[in-house]
Design a protein around this motif. Structure first.
Motif, PDB file in Angstrom:
ATOM      1  N   MET A   1       0.838  -1.198   0.000  1.00 46.65           N
ATOM      2  CA  MET A   1       0.000   0.000   0.000  1.00 46.65           C
ATOM      3  C   MET A   1       0.876   1.252   0.000  1.00 46.65           C
ATOM      4  SD  MET A   1      -3.269   1.089   1.942  1.00 46.65           S
ATOM      5  CE  MET A   1      -3.581   2.783   2.279  1.00 46.65           C
ATOM      6  N   GLN A   2       0.544   2.104  -0.874  1.00 48.84           N
ATOM      7  CA  GLN A   2       1.367   3.299  -1.037  1.00 48.84           C
ATOM      8  C   GLN A   2       1.152   4.292   0.097  1.00 48.84           C
ATOM      9  OE1 GLN A   2       1.995   5.290  -4.625  1.00 48.84           O
ATOM     10  NE2 GLN A   2       3.011   6.746  -3.281  1.00 48.84           N
ATOM     11  N   GLU A   3       2.256   4.794   0.627  1.00 45.19           N
ATOM     12  CA  GLU A   3       2.110   5.792   1.699  1.00 45.19           C
ATOM     13  C   GLU A   3       1.617   7.099   1.117  1.00 45.19           C
ATOM     14  OE1 GLU A   3       5.350   6.024   4.798  1.00 45.19           O
ATOM     15  OE2 GLU A   3       6.133   4.505   3.429  1.00 45.19           O
ATOM     16  N   GLN A   4       0.955   7.893   1.940  1.00 43.74           N
ATOM     17  CA  GLN A   4       0.402   9.156   1.450  1.00 43.74           C
ATOM     18  C   GLN A   4       1.527  10.124   1.103  1.00 43.74           C
ATOM     19  OE1 GLN A   4      -2.270  11.067   4.118  1.00 43.74           O
ATOM     20  NE2 GLN A   4      -2.820  12.564   2.550  1.00 43.74           N
ATOM     21  N   VAL A   5       1.385  10.714  -0.056  1.00 42.76           N
ATOM     22  CA  VAL A   5       2.413  11.675  -0.468  1.00 42.76           C
ATOM     23  C   VAL A   5       2.104  13.028   0.171  1.00 42.76           C
ATOM     24  CG1 VAL A   5       3.437  12.879  -2.421  1.00 42.76           C
ATOM     25  CG2 VAL A   5       2.763  10.501  -2.644  1.00 42.76           C
ATOM     26  N   ASN A   6       2.825  13.341   1.212  1.00 42.58           N
ATOM     27  CA  ASN A   6       2.703  14.711   1.749  1.00 42.58           C
ATOM     28  C   ASN A   6       4.102  15.280   1.937  1.00 42.58           C
ATOM     29  OD1 ASN A   6       3.772  13.746   4.133  1.00 42.58           O
ATOM     30  ND2 ASN A   6       1.782  13.515   5.124  1.00 42.58           N
ATOM     31  N   PHE A   7       4.134  16.516   2.351  1.00 44.23           N
ATOM     32  CA  PHE A   7       5.416  17.200   2.401  1.00 44.23           C
ATOM     33  C   PHE A   7       6.418  16.516   3.320  1.00 44.23           C
ATOM     34  CE2 PHE A   7       8.280  20.406   4.110  1.00 44.23           C
ATOM     35  CZ  PHE A   7       8.865  20.834   2.923  1.00 44.23           C
ATOM     36  N   TRP A   9       6.548  13.448   4.235  1.00 43.06           N
ATOM     37  CA  TRP A   9       6.995  12.174   3.652  1.00 43.06           C
ATOM     38  C   TRP A   9       8.057  12.433   2.587  1.00 43.06           C
ATOM     39  CZ3 TRP A   9       6.506  10.104  -1.359  1.00 43.06           C
ATOM     40  CH2 TRP A   9       6.813   8.737  -1.476  1.00 43.06           C
ATOM     41  N   ILE A  10       7.796  13.414   1.738  1.00 41.58           N
ATOM     42  CA  ILE A  10       8.736  13.784   0.675  1.00 41.58           C
ATOM     43  C   ILE A  10      10.075  14.190   1.273  1.00 41.58           C
ATOM     44  CG2 ILE A  10       9.222  15.531  -1.099  1.00 41.58           C
ATOM     45  CD1 ILE A  10       7.085  13.755  -2.056  1.00 41.58           C
ATOM     46  N   GLN A  13      11.798  11.165   2.579  1.00 44.98           N
ATOM     47  CA  GLN A  13      12.227  10.248   1.527  1.00 44.98           C
ATOM     48  C   GLN A  13      13.381  10.783   0.691  1.00 44.98           C
ATOM     49  OE1 GLN A  13      11.042   7.049   0.461  1.00 44.98           O
ATOM     50  NE2 GLN A  13      10.316   7.110   2.588  1.00 44.98           N
ATOM     51  N   PHE A  14      13.250  12.050   0.270  1.00 41.62           N
ATOM     52  CA  PHE A  14      14.185  12.547  -0.747  1.00 41.62           C
ATOM     53  C   PHE A  14      15.130  13.655  -0.289  1.00 41.62           C
ATOM     54  CE2 PHE A  14      10.213  11.255  -2.888  1.00 41.62           C
ATOM     55  CZ  PHE A  14      10.692  10.165  -3.598  1.00 41.62           C
ATOM     56  N   PHE A  15      14.823  14.301   0.810  1.00 39.12           N
ATOM     57  CA  PHE A  15      15.656  15.441   1.186  1.00 39.12           C
ATOM     58  C   PHE A  15      16.168  15.321   2.612  1.00 39.12           C
ATOM     59  CE2 PHE A  15      12.764  16.898  -2.118  1.00 39.12           C
ATOM     60  CZ  PHE A  15      13.635  17.510  -3.008  1.00 39.12           C
ATOM     61  N   SER A  16      16.699  14.136   2.954  1.00 39.82           N
ATOM     62  CA  SER A  16      17.229  13.989   4.307  1.00 39.82           C
ATOM     63  C   SER A  16      18.593  13.302   4.309  1.00 39.82           C
ATOM     64  CB  SER A  16      16.227  13.208   5.171  1.00 39.82           C
ATOM     65  OG  SER A  16      15.985  11.969   4.558  1.00 39.82           O
ATOM     66  N   ASN A  17      19.099  13.082   3.119  1.00 40.12           N
ATOM     67  CA  ASN A  17      20.406  12.440   3.007  1.00 40.12           C
ATOM     68  C   ASN A  17      21.513  13.445   3.359  1.00 40.12           C
ATOM     69  OD1 ASN A  17      22.733  11.168   2.272  1.00 40.12           O
ATOM     70  ND2 ASN A  17      21.946  10.432   0.277  1.00 40.12           N
ATOM     71  N   GLU A  18      22.189  13.182   4.472  1.00 42.91           N
ATOM     72  CA  GLU A  18      23.201  14.128   4.957  1.00 42.91           C
ATOM     73  C   GLU A  18      24.318  14.351   3.939  1.00 42.91           C
ATOM     74  OE1 GLU A  18      23.268  16.121   7.715  1.00 42.91           O
ATOM     75  OE2 GLU A  18      21.183  15.434   7.955  1.00 42.91           O
ATOM     76  N   PHE A  41      16.493  21.489  -5.090  1.00 41.33           N
ATOM     77  CA  PHE A  41      16.931  21.810  -3.730  1.00 41.33           C
ATOM     78  C   PHE A  41      15.743  22.117  -2.824  1.00 41.33           C
ATOM     79  CE2 PHE A  41      20.181  23.213  -6.702  1.00 41.33           C
ATOM     80  CZ  PHE A  41      21.346  22.694  -6.174  1.00 41.33           C
ATOM     81  N   LEU A  42      15.856  21.688  -1.569  1.00 39.12           N
ATOM     82  CA  LEU A  42      14.878  22.093  -0.570  1.00 39.12           C
ATOM     83  C   LEU A  42      15.623  22.908   0.494  1.00 39.12           C
ATOM     84  CD1 LEU A  42      11.954  21.886   0.624  1.00 39.12           C
ATOM     85  CD2 LEU A  42      12.822  20.001   2.010  1.00 39.12           C
ATOM     86  N   VAL A  43      15.129  24.109   0.748  1.00 38.69           N
ATOM     87  CA  VAL A  43      15.785  24.955   1.751  1.00 38.69           C
ATOM     88  C   VAL A  43      15.313  24.515   3.132  1.00 38.69           C
ATOM     89  CG1 VAL A  43      16.119  27.345   2.536  1.00 38.69           C
ATOM     90  CG2 VAL A  43      15.740  26.879   0.104  1.00 38.69           C
ATOM     91  N   THR A  44      16.245  24.258   4.035  1.00 38.52           N
ATOM     92  CA  THR A  44      15.859  23.864   5.398  1.00 38.52           C
ATOM     93  C   THR A  44      16.237  24.947   6.401  1.00 38.52           C
ATOM     94  OG1 THR A  44      17.953  22.690   5.589  1.00 38.52           O
ATOM     95  CG2 THR A  44      16.011  21.386   5.019  1.00 38.52           C
ATOM     96  N   LYS A  45      17.012  25.889   5.947  1.00 33.68           N
ATOM     97  CA  LYS A  45      17.411  26.970   6.852  1.00 33.68           C
ATOM     98  C   LYS A  45      17.820  28.172   6.011  1.00 33.68           C
ATOM     99  CE  LYS A  45      21.083  27.868   9.806  1.00 33.68           C
ATOM    100  NZ  LYS A  45      22.364  27.370  10.283  1.00 33.68           N
ATOM    101  N   GLY A  46      17.542  29.365   6.494  1.00 35.15           N
ATOM    102  CA  GLY A  46      18.009  30.566   5.811  1.00 35.15           C
ATOM    103  C   GLY A  46      17.111  30.992   4.663  1.00 35.15           C
TER     104      GLY A  46
END
Lengths: 450, 160
Positions: A1-7, A9-10, A13-18, A41-46
């Motif tokens: 079952m596919q997990e809900q695509v929300n921010f 989750w995204i 999934q895709f923007f947490s690789n150090e 790119f996803l901005v996480t700060k600044g």
């Protein structure tokens, strides 16, 4: 079952690789204009901004992304993968990126990512639209501010021009008036009215000092003491302030003197009124000139007491109407200031104090102008015992075009105190106002600069 | 002969002086009084009335400290003693609203802008004095110097 695509989750999934995280110091460039970019790119700060180079503008901002917003949307998705703006960190920032090229995704991946991609793109579109609107609004406000500034500048120039023209005319009137005064005084003293010259001089030197109410009571005395006078004669004589007993004998001997006395007094009075009006007009013109022009010279050896004394000369015809005491500390050191502007400040404060006392009909009106100093500042106090400044307007008295003087020759432009404040601010000084009925005090502090 | 007063109200003495100077030719028939404020004017009006004399014409400035000219005119019009008093607003600085007020609520007879002309003010005094005399039923034959013939004939024609 596919997990809900929300921010979240995204992001997870895709923007947490150090390993795919970039730290950018303020001013650092993330993307150059026209650079090939395969990253989202996803901005996480600044905060980052995208700039394009315009024809005249060096760097014109076209997009902006802060925390939880995407950067590189256009270059990542568009064919050719080229960034159209130069993206720079405007604060110290942190971004994570996703760099799997779009064409490397399988069909299943594309299907599950579609909602996310659509939402990224739509959000980006909306954000840019907003940004463009914001820029357009700011631009419009800038234009309005400019127009207003231009209007004020034009007004200032017009005012200065008008003041200059008026000044010339008033100068001519003032000078002619002086000559006329001397000439008429001489004629009357030498001519066949010389016995009545004192009545002319009374009018010339004092003007009409009698209120309409006083005149009415004096008129009754004239009517009962000198029955032969006409209604017009008693009305006129009662205005001169001369008591019937003083001239009863004279008029009995020479009935024509009744008209002569008034005529001569009136000529004198007219000269007096013209003088008052000329002085007032000069003052108005000076105030207007102050509005737009700052041509006054600054010097580092200004004697503040001199500026006060000069102001007192200019407002002499006002100060003589009240009990004026001057208490100047003779040891005040010289300081750096603008002589002409300080004179203007004292004139305004003194005029205000006296006019309010006169207008209000204060009993025993009293004005005190005092100066003193400490190690760091010169302190000048202007105190009156007039009606005081009402609580509800005290906060507004320094606003331009705020005036309480609406009647008569003493009408105000509402510029006085706003000029005072501007000048004192230019001197890095301070103004303090304490006011209650019967005691109003303006305290001005000027820094002592040697 | 009834005493008819013309009251001039202005807070500027220079203006009062100039105005009363222009009114001097009428002083054989009319009494001229000068007041510097609305309150003073009201006191004078009451004392004229108390003496059994007439406040025939009230000429007032609009902008004065404390009460305005329109305040005075309204007050006069709402007082039965001064119902027939004719009124002139003489001003250099009345707003549109002041003027509307003066006409609507104070039933102003005449509006004159400063600076006034001597001839203009003379004509107004004559017309208003004539109207006052007729509305009070005073024998106008004693006031021939200040009568306006045209106003007199027109009013008489209408009433007879």
């Amino acid at each position: 079952m596919q997990e809900q695509v929300n921010f979240e989750w995204i992001k997870e999934q895709f923007f947490s690789n150090e390993e795919k995280k970039l730290a950018l110091a303020k001013g650092e460039i993330l993307l150059e204009s026209n650079q090939v970019n395969n990253r989202l790119f996803l901005v996480t700060k600044g905060k980052l901004q995208g700039f394009i180079k315009g024809m005249e503008l060096e760097n014109y901002p076209v997009l902006e992304a802060s925390k939880n917003k995407f950067i590189g949307v256009y270059s990542y998705f568009a064919e050719g993968n080229r960034s159209y703006s130069r993206v720079m960190a405007v604060e110290d920032s942190e971004v994570y990126y996703y760099d799997k090229p779009l064409y490397d995704h399988t069909n299943e991946e594309m299907v599950s990512l579609a909602p996310f991609l659509i939402s990224v793109v739509t959000n980006e579109l909306v954000a840019r639209q907003h940004f463009a609107k914001k820029m357009a609004m700011e631009k419009r406000m800038d234009v309005q501010r400019l127009l207003k500034a231009e209007k004020m500048a034009t007004l200032g120039q017009m005012a200065a021009g008008l003041a200059h023209e008026l000044n010339n005319s008033i100068g001519v009137l003032d000078g002619s008036l002086d000559r006329l005064r001397v000439f008429i005084s001489q004629c009357i003293a030498d001519g066949h009215f010389k016995d009545l010259a004192s009545f002319f001089e009374l009018g010339r030197d004092k003007g009409q000092q009698v209120s309409s109410e006083d005149a009415r009571t004096r008129r009754k005395r004239y009517e009962s003491l000198m029955k032969g006078l006409s209604s017009s004669q008693t009305r006129r004589l009662s205005k001169t302030g001369i008591e019937p007993l003083e001239i009863q004998q004279l008029i009995r001997k020479h009935p024509s003197a009744a008209d002569r006395i008034y005529d001569l007094w009136e000529v004198g009075c007219t000269l007096y009124d013209m003088q008052v009006a000329a002085t007032h007009a000069t003052h108005v013109v000076k105030s207007v000139k102050q509005l737009g022009v700052t041509e006054h010279e600054w010097a580092n050896d200004v004697e503040v007491n001199d500026t006060i004394e000069q102001a007192l000369v200019i407002v002499k015809n006002l100060t003589k109407r009240v009990d004026t005491s001057i208490r100047l500390d003779e040891n005040i050191p010289k300081t750096e200031a603008c002589h002409g502007q300080l004179v203007q400040v004292w004139i305004n404060l003194i005029k205000n104090a006296i006019e309010s006392m006169i207008q209000h009909g204060t009993e025993n009106p009293r004005l005190i102008v005092a100066s003193t100093y400490s190690d760091t500042e010169i302190i000048i106090q202007v105190t009156d015992n007039g009606p005081g400044i009402p609580k509800n307007i005290i906060d507004r008295i320094f606003e331009p075009s705020f005036t309480t003087k609406v009647g008569g020759l003493s009408f105000g432009l509402g510029l006085g105190l706003s000029i005072v404040q501007r000048i004192i601010t230019e001197h890095d000084g301070e103004i303090e106002v304490n006011s209650e009925a019967g005691n109003t005090q303006f305290i001005l502090k000027l820094p002592l600069i040697n | 002969m009834d005493k008819l007063y013309v009251l001039c109200v202005d807070d500027q003495r220079e203006v009062l002086n100039a105005l009363t100077q222009d009114l001097e030719p009428f002083e054989t028939s009319l009494m001229i009084e000068e007041c510097e404020s609305v309150n003073e004017a009201w006191e004078v009006m009451e004392s004229i009335d108390a003496n059994g004399d007439h406040v025939a014409i009230l000429i007032t400035d609009q902008v004065m400290p404390a009460n305005t000219g329109v305040d005075l005119l309204k007050r006069a019009k709402s007082d039965p003693r001064f119902q027939d008093t004719r009124t002139v607003l003489l001003t250099g600085l009345a707003t549109h609203q002041d003027t509307i007020d003066a006409i609507n609520t104070a039933h102003l007879d005449n509006y004159v802008e400063k600076p006034w002309s001597k001839e203009g003010i003379h004509q107004i005094i004559k017309v208003l004095t004539t109207k006052y005399l007729l509305s009070k039923g005073i024998d106008y034959n004693e006031y021939t110097e200040v009568l306006d013939q045209q106003t007199l004939f027109e009013t008489l024609r209408k009433t007879t």
